[in-house]
Design an enzyme around this catalytic site. Structure first.
Site, PDB file in Angstrom:
ATOM      1  N   GLU A 181      -2.963   5.192  -2.829  1.00 39.77           N
ATOM      2  CA  GLU A 181      -1.556   5.050  -3.174  1.00 39.77           C
ATOM      3  C   GLU A 181      -0.641   5.563  -2.068  1.00 39.77           C
ATOM      4  O   GLU A 181       0.369   4.944  -1.745  1.00 39.77           O
ATOM      5  CB  GLU A 181      -1.281   5.809  -4.472  1.00 39.77           C
ATOM      6  CG  GLU A 181       0.067   5.473  -5.041  1.00 39.77           C
ATOM      7  CD  GLU A 181       0.521   6.487  -6.075  1.00 39.77           C
ATOM      8  OE1 GLU A 181      -0.325   7.276  -6.543  1.00 39.77           O
ATOM      9  OE2 GLU A 181       1.715   6.483  -6.382  1.00 39.77           O
ATOM     10  N   ASP A 182      -0.990   6.699  -1.492  1.00 42.86           N
ATOM     11  CA  ASP A 182      -0.053   7.389  -0.595  1.00 42.86           C
ATOM     12  C   ASP A 182      -0.295   7.178   0.896  1.00 42.86           C
ATOM     13  O   ASP A 182       0.540   7.536   1.710  1.00 42.86           O
ATOM     14  CB  ASP A 182      -0.108   8.903  -0.860  1.00 42.86           C
ATOM     15  CG  ASP A 182       0.391   9.249  -2.245  1.00 42.86           C
ATOM     16  OD1 ASP A 182       1.028   8.381  -2.862  1.00 42.86           O
ATOM     17  OD2 ASP A 182       0.134  10.377  -2.701  1.00 42.86           O
TER      18      ASP A 182
END
Ligand code: MN
Length: 738
Positions: free
Chosen positions: A90-91
């Site tokens: 996600e990051d």
């Protein structure tokens, strides 16, 4: 940051990693360690530029989550690796494919699932029901690997623990979501410590004053409590030691959240919550003597302190469905105060605190371990599967099933089933098996016939009677309280509806054909509109049921044909007179004669010209002065006037099939006496089946009834159908032909 600071931080990271490897419940193989190492290195690299709101390096968060997964939950190396990587996709620049290459497909898939949940969390504007819908979807799709949800809970726990530096409105949002979704989930999964911590943290951020107040009061009474526990143990310690027992006596207060809940629910003050804290006696034992020792301690404790016989719970002989074991008693302790004493072995204690994780500690064979993990995960999956209800219901039902207390009932063979309090006979039936539930005809509790909606009590012995002809009805939904039974009944009702609709479509095609209309999309749409329905399924269903009958269909066909068409039709008819005949055969086959009065006499009659009744119409006879009996439809424009002015000249009338003679048959019924049953029986016989009742007598005794009915039927198949329909009535147990 200075170089020294960076170096110091790296040391801290290395230390945290080392701890992670040490606290795992499971013994890690070399391969396991390698996998965890790869995951760790990947996570460190991926998050190297990131910092949390608090300022610390981001990597501390995934390590902390992995620690919870390893120690508190006891999951395997795959899960530890996935926990370390849970925020990577996600990051950071890493992709699913990268993780698949580095750590294998399973880990990558779990991370993928976790990424999906995070994406959902970001959508902040959603109302609660939409959120619930998402969570249901999530729970269902995540069923592939339930570890996703478990790691998500660990993630949430760490976020809650480190929420202090967040914006206040975000704190409240995350905290309420935690109370709404995550703490019930943690409970369901058996992570009791985590559940308690999530709840306390949830309260801390949603109602800070309340939380602080209770926390302070607990702190203030701590010494007092400690003194009380010592008084208690002083009195019984010697006795227990004399028996050679190894034990520990501890006090344990309820979680702040559950104290709060009790205060609200019972509308009492903090001081008035009498069971804020309990005393625990935790003893050492091998597995052979575990139960025996519990009762030995029980006996010793009650030698000193008088127990309340109504407040004893034996969760050792009958563990809760979530695996909880313990022996609870409430006694009059020192200072004549009631206090709950919980007696449990070390194993039971650990199970109660950590749920499934504790099992690992008490099993040696590693193969068994994995089987245990699998079957646990399977059980969770089953608990989360429920695709019939809507999302809010699902979440609510899910929560409902969690918090209601359990009762225990016995099968005829003496097996024990646990059900939520308030469960009925029908719930029990569905809890055994869907097949049994769907075929439930009646039940006996402790040998006595009871209605299906009878609420069960702990200790009841329940026997279910089934019948192949029984099917769930709409009414059953009022008889059940468990989510499982409700879901299964709904599914079955839908199924039946579909079947009736299928039959209805065939009937409709045939009926239209006799009226020389083809059943195609156009006619279906027209007919749906004509009957003011919404869908073609509604239409077929009603035809199948018979609520859309020949008359409606005829009216439809009539309304459809315009004068031009009629003109040709009439021409055709004249040219080919058999058509007119064919047209009515189907109907006249069934009813071709009208009989009059209660005795169903065959009298001469004429059909009136004002309303032109056709076979099957609801009709009545009117005795005219010059023309004998004239038959009118109930809906005839003249009917009202005739009925009100010349009521004495009205004869009841109905269409019958003159080719068949009616036979009188005696039926004997028995079953459970419930309200409205007689009404229901007569309704089925006369309104549904149009069968004549010649005599009817019911007697009721001790909740069980017997009925004798004489009916007139045309043939055996009518009788058979009648008996099948009667058998479906709630409460009827047996029908025989005398
Ligand atoms: Mn996270």
């Amino acid at each position: 940051m200075t170089e020294i600071q960076i170096e110091e931080e790296n040391k801290q990271i290395a230390k945290a990693y080392k701890e992670l490897l040490q606290i795992s419940y499971r013994s890690l193989s070399e391969d396991d360690k390698k996998l965890i190492r790869t995951a760790f290195d990947t996570a460190v690299d991926a998050h190297k530029e990131q910092r949390r709101k608090s300022g610390e390096a981001y990597i501390f968060h995934p390590i902390a989550v992995a620690k919870i997964v390893a120690s508190e939950i006891g999951l395997d190396a795959t899960s530890i690796a996935a926990a370390l990587l849970h925020d990577v996709v996600e990051d950071t620049k890493y992709t699913f494919e990268d993780l698949e290459r580095l750590c294998g497909t399973t880990v990558a898939k779990i991370v993928n699932g976790l990424t999906k949940i995070s994406m959902m969390d970001k959508d902040e504007e959603k109302p609660i029901s939409l959120q619930a819908e998402n969570y249901r979807k999530l729970l269902l799709t995540m069923n592939d690997d339930i570890r996703v949800i478990i790691i998500k809970i660990a993630d949430r726990l760490h976020n809650m623990q480190t929420m202090a530096s967040m914006r206040a409105d975000k704190q409240v949002k995350i905290a309420s979501e935690t109370l709404y979704i995550y703490s019930p989930l943690a409970h369901r999964i058996g992570l009791y410590n985590i559940k308690n911590e999530l709840e306390d943290l949830g309260l801390k951020y949603t109602e800070p004053e309340v939380f602080n107040d209770i926390e302070q009061k607990l702190e203030d009474t701590k010494e007092e409590q400690q003194a009380y526990i010592e008084k208690f143990s002083d009195q019984i310690k010697a006795g227990l030691e004399k028996e050679g027992l190894h034990f520990e006596i501890k006090g344990r207060h309820k979680s702040i959240y559950s104290i709060r809940k009790k205060m609200v629910k019972q509308n009492v003050s903090f001081e008035e919550v009498y069971d804020k804290f309990a005393i625990r006696i935790i003893y050492k034992s091998d597995s052979a003597n575990e139960k025996l020792l519990a009762w030995k301690i029980y006996s010793l404790v009650t030698d000193y302190f008088r127990p309340n016989p109504l407040r004893m719970r034996d969760w050792i002989s009958f563990p809760k469905s979530n695996g909880y074991e313990s022996l609870h008693i409430t006694v009059i302790g020192p200072e004549n105060k009631w206090v709950e004493v919980q007696i449990r072995s070390e194993r039971m204690h650990e199970l109660a605190e950590k749920g499934y994780a504790a099992h690992y500690k008490y099993k040696n064979n590693s193969e068994q371990e994995d089987q245990g993990l699998d079957s646990w995960l399977d059980k969770l999956k089953e608990a989360l599967e429920n695709n019939e209800t809507n999302a809010v219901d699902f979440v609510e039902e899910f929560k409902l099933n969690l918090h209601t207390k359990e009762i225990f009932v016995f099968t005829p063979k003496g097996d024990i089933k646990s059900l939520p309090k308030g469960a009925t006979v029908l719930d029990f039936s569905f809890s055994i098996h869907t097949e049994i539930g769907s075929r439930t005809r009646g039940a006996k509790i402790n040998g006595k016939l009871v209605p299906l909606n009878q609420e069960l009590n702990s200790g009841d012995q329940v026997e279910i009677m089934t019948s192949k002809t029984v099917k769930p009805t709409q009414q059953w939904l009022n008889y059940v309280t468990t989510g499982r039974a409700r879901t299964k009944i709904k599914a079955s009702l839908n199924e039946e509806r579909k079947q009736i609709a299928q039959e209805g479509k065939i009937i409709l095609r045939r009926k239209l054909k006799t009226l020389r209309v083809v059943l195609n999309e156009k006619t279906i749409n027209e007919l749906v509109r004509f009957c003011e329905l919404k869908t073609s399924q509604d239409l077929f269903y009603r035809v199948g049921l018979g609520t859309i009958d020949n008359k409606v269909i005829k009216d439809f066909v009539a309304s459809r044909s315009n004068t031009f068409v009629n003109f040709f039709k009439n021409k055709l008819r004249k040219a080919n007179p058999e058509h007119e005949q064919v047209d009515q055969t189907e109907i006249t086959n069934q009813y071709d004669l009208i009989v009059f009065g209660k005795e169903e006499e065959k009298l001469n009659y004429k059909l009136s010209q004002c309303c032109k009744p056709i076979p099957g119409d609801k009709v009545f006879g009117f005795l005219t002065i010059n023309e004998g009996i004239k038959v009118h439809k109930y809906t005839c424009p003249n009917a009202l006037q005739l009925q009100s002015n010349f009521a004495y000249r009205i004869l009841s009338a109905k269409w019958i099939d003159s080719t068949q003679i009616e036979y009188k048959t005696d039926l004997k019924l028995s079953g459970i006496d419930n309200m409205g049953l007689v009404n229901e029986v007569t309704k089925v016989i006369s309104t549904v089946m149009h069968v004549n009742i010649y005599s009817i007598a019911f007697t009721s005794n001790g909740g069980v009834f017997e009925g004798n009915i004489t009916v007139g039927v045309k043939n055996k198949s009518v009788l058979k159908l009648l008996m099948t329909k009667l058998n479906k009535i709630q409460g009827i147990q047996k029908i025989t032909r005398v």
